[in-house]
Scaffold this motif. Structure first.
Motif, PDB file in Angstrom:
ATOM      1  N   TYR A  32       0.859  -1.187   0.000  1.00 53.13           N
ATOM      2  CA  TYR A  32       0.000   0.000   0.000  1.00 53.13           C
ATOM      3  C   TYR A  32       0.892   1.233   0.000  1.00 53.13           C
ATOM      4  O   TYR A  32       1.883   1.295   0.732  1.00 53.13           O
ATOM      5  N   TYR A  33       0.531   2.212  -0.818  1.00 47.20           N
ATOM      6  CA  TYR A  33       1.243   3.474  -0.852  1.00 47.20           C
ATOM      7  C   TYR A  33       0.225   4.610  -0.838  1.00 47.20           C
ATOM      8  O   TYR A  33      -0.687   4.646  -1.665  1.00 47.20           O
ATOM      9  N   GLY A  34       0.392   5.505   0.125  1.00 45.64           N
ATOM     10  CA  GLY A  34      -0.512   6.625   0.260  1.00 45.64           C
ATOM     11  C   GLY A  34       0.183   7.937  -0.046  1.00 45.64           C
ATOM     12  O   GLY A  34       1.136   8.001  -0.827  1.00 45.64           O
ATOM     13  N   ALA A  35      -0.282   9.000   0.592  1.00 44.13           N
ATOM     14  CA  ALA A  35       0.291  10.327   0.412  1.00 44.13           C
ATOM     15  C   ALA A  35       0.212  11.068   1.737  1.00 44.13           C
ATOM     16  O   ALA A  35      -0.666  10.799   2.567  1.00 44.13           O
ATOM     17  N   GLY A  36       1.137  11.996   1.937  1.00 48.31           N
ATOM     18  CA  GLY A  36       1.115  12.793   3.152  1.00 48.31           C
ATOM     19  C   GLY A  36       2.393  13.586   3.298  1.00 48.31           C
ATOM     20  O   GLY A  36       3.379  13.346   2.592  1.00 48.31           O
ATOM     21  N   GLU A  37       2.357  14.541   4.215  1.00 50.09           N
ATOM     22  CA  GLU A  37       3.559  15.325   4.470  1.00 50.09           C
ATOM     23  C   GLU A  37       4.627  14.421   5.084  1.00 50.09           C
ATOM     24  O   GLU A  37       4.337  13.577   5.922  1.00 50.09           O
ATOM     25  N   ASP A  38       5.857  14.610   4.626  1.00 52.02           N
ATOM     26  CA  ASP A  38       6.934  13.800   5.168  1.00 52.02           C
ATOM     27  C   ASP A  38       8.150  14.669   5.423  1.00 52.02           C
ATOM     28  O   ASP A  38       8.247  15.814   4.962  1.00 52.02           O
ATOM     29  N   PHE A  39       9.094  14.083   6.156  1.00 51.49           N
ATOM     30  CA  PHE A  39      10.310  14.781   6.541  1.00 51.49           C
ATOM     31  C   PHE A  39      11.505  13.854   6.336  1.00 51.49           C
ATOM     32  O   PHE A  39      11.374  12.635   6.423  1.00 51.49           O
ATOM     33  N   ALA A  40      12.646  14.449   6.062  1.00 48.68           N
ATOM     34  CA  ALA A  40      13.927  13.753   6.151  1.00 48.68           C
ATOM     35  C   ALA A  40      14.618  14.337   7.372  1.00 48.68           C
ATOM     36  O   ALA A  40      15.069  15.489   7.336  1.00 48.68           O
ATOM     37  N   TRP A  41      14.605  13.571   8.470  1.00 46.78           N
ATOM     38  CA  TRP A  41      14.946  14.127   9.774  1.00 46.78           C
ATOM     39  C   TRP A  41      14.054  15.353   9.999  1.00 46.78           C
ATOM     40  O   TRP A  41      12.838  15.249   9.897  1.00 46.78           O
ATOM     41  N   GLY A  42      14.617  16.528  10.223  1.00 55.29           N
ATOM     42  CA  GLY A  42      13.779  17.687  10.518  1.00 55.29           C
ATOM     43  C   GLY A  42      13.390  18.520   9.323  1.00 55.29           C
ATOM     44  O   GLY A  42      12.717  19.534   9.465  1.00 55.29           O
ATOM     45  N   ASP A  43      13.805  18.115   8.128  1.00 56.47           N
ATOM     46  CA  ASP A  43      13.546  18.913   6.936  1.00 56.47           C
ATOM     47  C   ASP A  43      12.279  18.442   6.244  1.00 56.47           C
ATOM     48  O   ASP A  43      12.180  17.278   5.824  1.00 56.47           O
ATOM     49  N   SER A  44      11.302  19.352   6.112  1.00 52.28           N
ATOM     50  CA  SER A  44      10.048  18.993   5.465  1.00 52.28           C
ATOM     51  C   SER A  44      10.273  18.705   3.980  1.00 52.28           C
ATOM     52  O   SER A  44      10.969  19.452   3.278  1.00 52.28           O
ATOM     53  N   LEU A  45       9.670  17.632   3.500  1.00 51.15           N
ATOM     54  CA  LEU A  45       9.690  17.279   2.079  1.00 51.15           C
ATOM     55  C   LEU A  45       8.376  17.667   1.408  1.00 51.15           C
ATOM     56  O   LEU A  45       8.179  17.365   0.236  1.00 51.15           O
ATOM     57  N   GLY A  46       7.487  18.338   2.171  1.00 50.82           N
ATOM     58  CA  GLY A  46       6.181  18.669   1.643  1.00 50.82           C
ATOM     59  C   GLY A  46       5.295  17.428   1.583  1.00 50.82           C
ATOM     60  O   GLY A  46       5.591  16.396   2.187  1.00 50.82           O
ATOM     61  N   VAL A  47       4.210  17.529   0.843  1.00 45.49           N
ATOM     62  CA  VAL A  47       3.320  16.393   0.658  1.00 45.49           C
ATOM     63  C   VAL A  47       3.927  15.473  -0.398  1.00 45.49           C
ATOM     64  O   VAL A  47       4.228  15.902  -1.518  1.00 45.49           O
ATOM     65  N   VAL A  48       4.109  14.217  -0.038  1.00 49.25           N
ATOM     66  CA  VAL A  48       4.763  13.236  -0.908  1.00 49.25           C
ATOM     67  C   VAL A  48       3.739  12.194  -1.346  1.00 49.25           C
ATOM     68  O   VAL A  48       2.964  11.688  -0.532  1.00 49.25           O
ATOM     69  N   GLU A  49       3.725  11.888  -2.649  1.00 48.71           N
ATOM     70  CA  GLU A  49       2.958  10.750  -3.166  1.00 48.71           C
ATOM     71  C   GLU A  49       3.894   9.546  -3.148  1.00 48.71           C
ATOM     72  O   GLU A  49       4.822   9.463  -3.940  1.00 48.71           O
ATOM     73  N   PHE A  50       3.646   8.632  -2.228  1.00 51.05           N
ATOM     74  CA  PHE A  50       4.557   7.511  -2.046  1.00 51.05           C
ATOM     75  C   PHE A  50       4.311   6.426  -3.083  1.00 51.05           C
ATOM     76  O   PHE A  50       3.187   6.212  -3.541  1.00 51.05           O
ATOM     77  N   GLY A  51       5.394   5.744  -3.456  1.00 52.59           N
ATOM     78  CA  GLY A  51       5.316   4.644  -4.408  1.00 52.59           C
ATOM     79  C   GLY A  51       6.361   3.601  -4.074  1.00 52.59           C
ATOM     80  O   GLY A  51       7.138   3.756  -3.108  1.00 52.59           O
TER      81      GLY A  51
END
Length: 324
Positions: A32-51
């Protein structure tokens, strides 16, 4: 299985879920792959469409991977065995070695997070009062760890400590002559067919043995399959089997009742033995040996007190009802 997950998603019972990869007997049960705001440690990656190819922080599941790398290096005679004195491996700190209490520290105390030193990580990871953040900000991370005030005799009490894993990472780098990403690529990721990963570094350029790894969820699940195979993959020996068994032997009790081995948690769920790597935000690698099952979960509930809820709900209400 997907219907159950969709129902939980609609009901808001798995908030923050980013991805799931479940494998049983070498066959995919669910991706399953969804979407949502994500971070790399403390840096926001914004909303990511995961795959399937999207890398995700696995945070402190990295600790469990570092333990696998330690076992590979130990099998090749490149790092000290668990019973060896710890400060003997850090001769640059002779003043610390003269402390009788610190002289009792062994490599196993780092493996089991039972150094007995003052170390608080129950604070937000954006706070310099958090010991792991303070370690990252220190001019010498290893001295910072090893000179913490001693609160308990070594080996007597489990206390969560990313610094313990950082020490293991240094021993691996010293013994192999390679950085953790280089060594991991050569002896673990490439043999498993994992082509893409990232290993983040601190401000001093040192790869974080405690929380720096970024993997795609199905590659994380592949690490669980390696544990199910006691270190063998497709007929190839990658991690010594005796090390995998030693790693998953319960040694100390955590603060909430689970047992702890060498950088892996050991629990039971619905009558099944469960071993797990766990990371901030709801990152999980669940391995259930008697079901021949591994489940990787990534989520975005970083620093949320209830972050444990989403991955556990996925396991209990989506995966297990189909496998029993």
């Amino acid at each position: 299985m997907r219907d159950r997950l969709d129902e939980l998603l609609r009901a808001g019972q798995v908030d923050g879920l980013h991805a799931v990869a479940a494998v049983r007997g070498g066959q995919s049960l669910l991706e399953y792959y969804g979407a949502g705001e994500d971070f790399a440690w403390g840096d926001s990656l914004g909303v990511v469409e995961f795959g399937p190819e999207t890398l995700h922080d696995i945070r402190s599941v990295t600790k469990s991977v570092t333990a696998l790398l330690y076992g590979i290096a130990l099998g090749d005679g490149l790092v000290p065995p668990p019973a060896e004195p710890l400060l003997r491996q850090f001769p640059q700190y002779p003043d610390l070695a003269t402390d009788p209490q610190r002289a009792r520290l062994t490599v196993e105390h780092a493996l089991t997070m039972s150094l007995g030193v003052e170390w608080r990580e129950d604070l937000p990871y954006n706070s310099p009062a958090n010991a792991e953040i303070a370690m990252e900000m220190a001019p010498d991370r290893y001295r910072y760890i090893l000179e913490r005030p001693i609160l308990d005799p070594p080996g007597t009490r489990w206390a969560y400590c990313g610094g313990a894993t950082a020490l293991l990472g240094r021993l691996i780098a010293d013994g192999t002559g390679q950085s953790l990403p280089q060594y991991g690529q050569d002896v673990l990721f490439a043999p498993l067919g994992i082509g893409r990963f990232e290993w983040m570094t601190g401000a001093d350029g040192v790869p974080s043995a405690a929380s720096g790894l970024r993997l795609a969820p199905r590659d994380l699940a592949r690490l669980g399959e390696l544990v199910l195979g006691e270190g063998a993959w497709n007929g190839q020996r990658i991690v010594p089997a005796d090390w995998v068994r030693a790693t998953l032997q319960p040694r100390l009790k955590t603060g909430w009742g689970a047992r702890y081995g060498y950088q892996w948690y050991i629990e039971s769920i619905e009558g099944h033995r469960l071993v797990a790597g766990m990371g901030n935000g709801g990152q999980r690698l669940f391995v259930l040996p008697d079901l021949d099952l591994t489940v990787a979960v990534t989520a975005g509930n970083y620093d949320d007190p209830d972050q444990w809820r989403t991955p556990l709900t996925v396991l209990e209400r989506v995966i297990l009802p189909t496998t029993e």
